[in-house]
Design an enzyme around this catalytic site. Sequence first.
Site, PDB file in Angstrom:
ATOM      1  N   HIS A   7       4.548  -4.404   9.089  1.00  0.00           N
ATOM      2  CA  HIS A   7       4.748  -4.401  10.600  1.00  0.00           C
ATOM      3  C   HIS A   7       3.731  -5.113  11.582  1.00  0.00           C
ATOM      4  O   HIS A   7       3.846  -5.221  12.727  1.00  0.00           O
ATOM      5  CB  HIS A   7       4.536  -3.058  11.094  1.00  0.00           C
ATOM      6  CG  HIS A   7       5.706  -1.904  10.426  1.00  0.00           C
ATOM      7  ND1 HIS A   7       6.925  -2.076  10.343  1.00  0.00           N
ATOM      8  CD2 HIS A   7       5.231  -1.074   9.249  1.00  0.00           C
ATOM      9  CE1 HIS A   7       7.342  -1.260   9.334  1.00  0.00           C
ATOM     10  NE2 HIS A   7       6.598  -0.622   8.946  1.00  0.00           N
ATOM     11  N   ASN A  22       7.820  -5.660  -1.001  1.00  0.00           N
ATOM     12  CA  ASN A  22       7.816  -4.382  -0.010  1.00  0.00           C
ATOM     13  C   ASN A  22       6.524  -4.284   0.614  1.00  0.00           C
ATOM     14  O   ASN A  22       5.891  -3.735  -0.237  1.00  0.00           O
ATOM     15  CB  ASN A  22       8.177  -3.200  -0.418  1.00  0.00           C
ATOM     16  CG  ASN A  22       8.671  -2.079   0.407  1.00  0.00           C
ATOM     17  OD1 ASN A  22       7.968  -1.990   1.438  1.00  0.00           O
ATOM     18  ND2 ASN A  22       8.934  -0.907   0.126  1.00  0.00           N
ATOM     19  N   ARG A  44       4.919  11.074  -2.425  1.00  0.00           N
ATOM     20  CA  ARG A  44       4.741  10.814  -0.931  1.00  0.00           C
ATOM     21  C   ARG A  44       5.856  11.113  -0.066  1.00  0.00           C
ATOM     22  O   ARG A  44       7.060  10.259  -0.183  1.00  0.00           O
ATOM     23  CB  ARG A  44       4.162   9.392  -0.970  1.00  0.00           C
ATOM     24  CG  ARG A  44       3.998   8.804   0.671  1.00  0.00           C
ATOM     25  CD  ARG A  44       4.102   7.381   0.374  1.00  0.00           C
ATOM     26  NE  ARG A  44       3.876   6.739   1.669  1.00  0.00           N
ATOM     27  CZ  ARG A  44       4.171   5.615   1.928  1.00  0.00           C
ATOM     28  NH1 ARG A  44       4.773   4.633   1.145  1.00  0.00           N
ATOM     29  NH2 ARG A  44       4.145   5.193   3.285  1.00  0.00           N
ATOM     30  N   ALA A  70       3.257  -0.987   4.987  1.00  0.00           N
ATOM     31  CA  ALA A  70       2.759  -0.736   6.444  1.00  0.00           C
ATOM     32  C   ALA A  70       2.489  -2.001   6.879  1.00  0.00           C
ATOM     33  O   ALA A  70       2.589  -2.626   8.129  1.00  0.00           O
ATOM     34  CB  ALA A  70       1.664   0.102   6.719  1.00  0.00           C
ATOM     35  N   PRO A  79       0.595  -1.244   0.232  1.00  0.00           N
ATOM     36  CA  PRO A  79      -0.007  -0.075   0.013  1.00  0.00           C
ATOM     37  C   PRO A  79       0.839   1.256  -0.125  1.00  0.00           C
ATOM     38  O   PRO A  79       1.853   1.421   0.469  1.00  0.00           O
ATOM     39  CB  PRO A  79      -0.931  -0.009   1.208  1.00  0.00           C
ATOM     40  CG  PRO A  79       0.024  -1.044   2.234  1.00  0.00           C
ATOM     41  CD  PRO A  79       0.727  -2.055   1.167  1.00  0.00           C
ATOM     42  N   ASN A  80       0.374   2.408  -0.779  1.00  0.00           N
ATOM     43  CA  ASN A  80       1.037   3.635  -0.916  1.00  0.00           C
ATOM     44  C   ASN A  80       2.199   3.757  -1.713  1.00  0.00           C
ATOM     45  O   ASN A  80       2.671   4.963  -1.920  1.00  0.00           O
ATOM     46  CB  ASN A  80       1.114   4.144   0.441  1.00  0.00           C
ATOM     47  CG  ASN A  80      -0.206   4.215   1.332  1.00  0.00           C
ATOM     48  OD1 ASN A  80      -1.215   4.846   0.711  1.00  0.00           O
ATOM     49  ND2 ASN A  80      -0.396   3.644   2.440  1.00  0.00           N
ATOM     50  N   HIS A  95      12.761  -2.387   1.981  1.00  0.00           N
ATOM     51  CA  HIS A  95      12.225  -1.173   2.509  1.00  0.00           C
ATOM     52  C   HIS A  95      13.049  -0.175   2.291  1.00  0.00           C
ATOM     53  O   HIS A  95      14.422  -0.286   2.342  1.00  0.00           O
ATOM     54  CB  HIS A  95      12.115  -1.203   4.266  1.00  0.00           C
ATOM     55  CG  HIS A  95      11.090  -2.158   4.601  1.00  0.00           C
ATOM     56  ND1 HIS A  95       9.821  -1.915   4.701  1.00  0.00           N
ATOM     57  CD2 HIS A  95      11.331  -3.257   5.323  1.00  0.00           C
ATOM     58  CE1 HIS A  95       9.110  -2.982   5.044  1.00  0.00           C
ATOM     59  NE2 HIS A  95      10.168  -3.817   5.474  1.00  0.00           N
ATOM     60  N   GLU A 118      12.775  -9.247   1.749  1.00  0.00           N
ATOM     61  CA  GLU A 118      11.911  -8.106   1.964  1.00  0.00           C
ATOM     62  C   GLU A 118      12.615  -7.091   1.753  1.00  0.00           C
ATOM     63  O   GLU A 118      13.877  -6.889   1.940  1.00  0.00           O
ATOM     64  CB  GLU A 118      11.340  -8.151   3.348  1.00  0.00           C
ATOM     65  CG  GLU A 118      10.409  -7.007   3.619  1.00  0.00           C
ATOM     66  CD  GLU A 118       9.610  -7.343   4.913  1.00  0.00           C
ATOM     67  OE1 GLU A 118       8.766  -8.224   4.996  1.00  0.00           O
ATOM     68  OE2 GLU A 118       9.642  -6.465   5.937  1.00  0.00           O
ATOM     69  N   ARG A 135       7.307   0.985  13.577  1.00  0.00           N
ATOM     70  CA  ARG A 135       7.867   0.491  12.293  1.00  0.00           C
ATOM     71  C   ARG A 135       9.142   0.005  12.299  1.00  0.00           C
ATOM     72  O   ARG A 135       9.581  -0.993  11.782  1.00  0.00           O
ATOM     73  CB  ARG A 135       8.221   1.746  11.664  1.00  0.00           C
ATOM     74  CG  ARG A 135       7.333   2.540  10.913  1.00  0.00           C
ATOM     75  CD  ARG A 135       7.563   3.653   9.901  1.00  0.00           C
ATOM     76  NE  ARG A 135       6.689   4.570   9.864  1.00  0.00           N
ATOM     77  CZ  ARG A 135       5.585   4.477   9.122  1.00  0.00           C
ATOM     78  NH1 ARG A 135       5.545   3.617   8.311  1.00  0.00           N
ATOM     79  NH2 ARG A 135       4.794   5.417   9.260  1.00  0.00           N
ATOM     80  N   TYR A 153      11.172   9.007   1.418  1.00  0.00           N
ATOM     81  CA  TYR A 153      11.205   7.905   0.284  1.00  0.00           C
ATOM     82  C   TYR A 153      11.905   8.647  -0.863  1.00  0.00           C
ATOM     83  O   TYR A 153      12.045   7.628  -1.640  1.00  0.00           O
ATOM     84  CB  TYR A 153       9.903   7.541   0.051  1.00  0.00           C
ATOM     85  CG  TYR A 153       9.116   7.014   1.302  1.00  0.00           C
ATOM     86  CD1 TYR A 153       9.549   5.667   1.761  1.00  0.00           C
ATOM     87  CD2 TYR A 153       8.144   7.649   2.157  1.00  0.00           C
ATOM     88  CE1 TYR A 153       8.906   5.100   3.111  1.00  0.00           C
ATOM     89  CE2 TYR A 153       7.553   7.103   2.854  1.00  0.00           C
ATOM     90  CZ  TYR A 153       8.033   5.886   3.474  1.00  0.00           C
ATOM     91  OH  TYR A 153       7.195   5.462   4.860  1.00  0.00           O
ATOM     92  N   ASP A 189       1.685 -15.438   6.942  1.00  0.00           N
ATOM     93  CA  ASP A 189       1.392 -16.805   6.836  1.00  0.00           C
ATOM     94  C   ASP A 189       1.436 -16.898   5.081  1.00  0.00           C
ATOM     95  O   ASP A 189       2.090 -18.081   5.058  1.00  0.00           O
ATOM     96  CB  ASP A 189       0.055 -17.029   7.190  1.00  0.00           C
ATOM     97  CG  ASP A 189      -0.246 -17.075   8.570  1.00  0.00           C
ATOM     98  OD1 ASP A 189       0.793 -17.203   9.270  1.00  0.00           O
ATOM     99  OD2 ASP A 189      -1.591 -16.913   9.208  1.00  0.00           O
ATOM    100  N   SER A 222      12.922   3.275   3.313  1.00  0.00           N
ATOM    101  CA  SER A 222      13.504   3.838   4.348  1.00  0.00           C
ATOM    102  C   SER A 222      14.203   2.947   5.516  1.00  0.00           C
ATOM    103  O   SER A 222      14.401   2.136   5.455  1.00  0.00           O
ATOM    104  CB  SER A 222      12.322   4.673   5.035  1.00  0.00           C
ATOM    105  OG  SER A 222      11.317   3.684   5.432  1.00  0.00           O
ATOM    106  N   ARG A 263      13.174   4.704  12.666  1.00  0.00           N
ATOM    107  CA  ARG A 263      11.909   5.495  12.749  1.00  0.00           C
ATOM    108  C   ARG A 263      10.949   5.179  13.896  1.00  0.00           C
ATOM    109  O   ARG A 263      11.580   4.800  14.893  1.00  0.00           O
ATOM    110  CB  ARG A 263      11.016   5.199  11.232  1.00  0.00           C
ATOM    111  CG  ARG A 263      11.979   5.581  10.091  1.00  0.00           C
ATOM    112  CD  ARG A 263      11.267   5.229   8.684  1.00  0.00           C
ATOM    113  NE  ARG A 263       9.985   6.191   8.693  1.00  0.00           N
ATOM    114  CZ  ARG A 263       8.942   6.026   7.840  1.00  0.00           C
ATOM    115  NH1 ARG A 263       9.364   5.116   7.035  1.00  0.00           N
ATOM    116  NH2 ARG A 263       7.908   6.835   7.843  1.00  0.00           N
TER     117      ARG A 263
HETATM  118  C1  DQA Z   1       8.166   1.223   3.787  1.00  0.00           C
HETATM  119  C2  DQA Z   1       8.159   1.481   5.254  1.00  0.00           C
HETATM  120  C3  DQA Z   1       6.984   1.258   6.039  1.00  0.00           C
HETATM  121  O1  DQA Z   1       7.003   1.460   7.220  1.00  0.00           O
HETATM  122  C4  DQA Z   1       5.737   2.228   5.524  1.00  0.00           C
HETATM  123  O2  DQA Z   1       4.552   1.962   5.737  1.00  0.00           O
HETATM  124  C5  DQA Z   1       5.758   2.151   3.855  1.00  0.00           C
HETATM  125  C6  DQA Z   1       7.088   1.867   3.206  1.00  0.00           C
HETATM  126  C7  DQA Z   1       9.558   1.402   2.972  1.00  0.00           C
HETATM  127  O3  DQA Z   1       9.694   1.132   2.096  1.00  0.00           O
HETATM  128  O4  DQA Z   1      10.600   2.148   3.742  1.00  0.00           O
HETATM  129  O5  DQA Z   1       4.826   2.215   3.193  1.00  0.00           O
HETATM  130  O6  DQA Z   1       7.929  -0.059   3.612  1.00  0.00           O
END
Ligand code: DQA
Length: 148
Positions: free
Chosen positions: A81, A75, A19, A78, A11-12, A101, A99, A112, A24, A88, A103, A108
């Site tokens: 977390h 990735n 954003r 959110a 998401p996002n 990330h 995985e 997170r 980011y 699962d 950031s 943080r």
């Molecule tokens: C993220 C870190 C997450 O905490 C956050 O919710 C994201 C991006 C990252 O790539 O740093 O959406 O996964």
Amino acid sequence: MHETIWVLNGPNLNLLGEREPDIYGRETLKDVENILREQAFQQEVSISFFQKNGEGELVTLIQEARLKAHGLLINPGAYSHYSLAVYDALRAVSIPKVEVHISKVLKREQERRHLLTAAACDGLIAGFGTWGYSLGLNALVKLIRGGK
Ligand code: DQA
């Protein structure tokens, strides 16, 4: 035949570039995809690139990856977390998984710093900006090909 690696974004991440650029960066998800496609070409692997906002949509794609991909770069945003459902699904899929990330999640907010889904992956890359996707792809190629 080339090995296939699926890249899943949660998401996002569709808003990458606009954003919170101080956290980011300014690169868009399309920029990341283009860089990975070029790298995949060089490393002679195929990639499929996805972004989903919904938890269930991500779970469905992870399940599908077990039949269609040799490796998974994810990735989960959110969901990383707290999503037991994504955790699962990842555990149910036995292909190599990394995985990523963008950031520095460990520097943080408290929420997170807890990484649930990463525990179901073979490795974790965090804090290198979007370069982390390239590092993750590299790691996956190595994991998939082993000593080859
Ligand atoms: C993220 C870190 C997450 O905490 C956050 O919710 C994201 C991006 C990252 O790539 O740093 O959406 O996964």
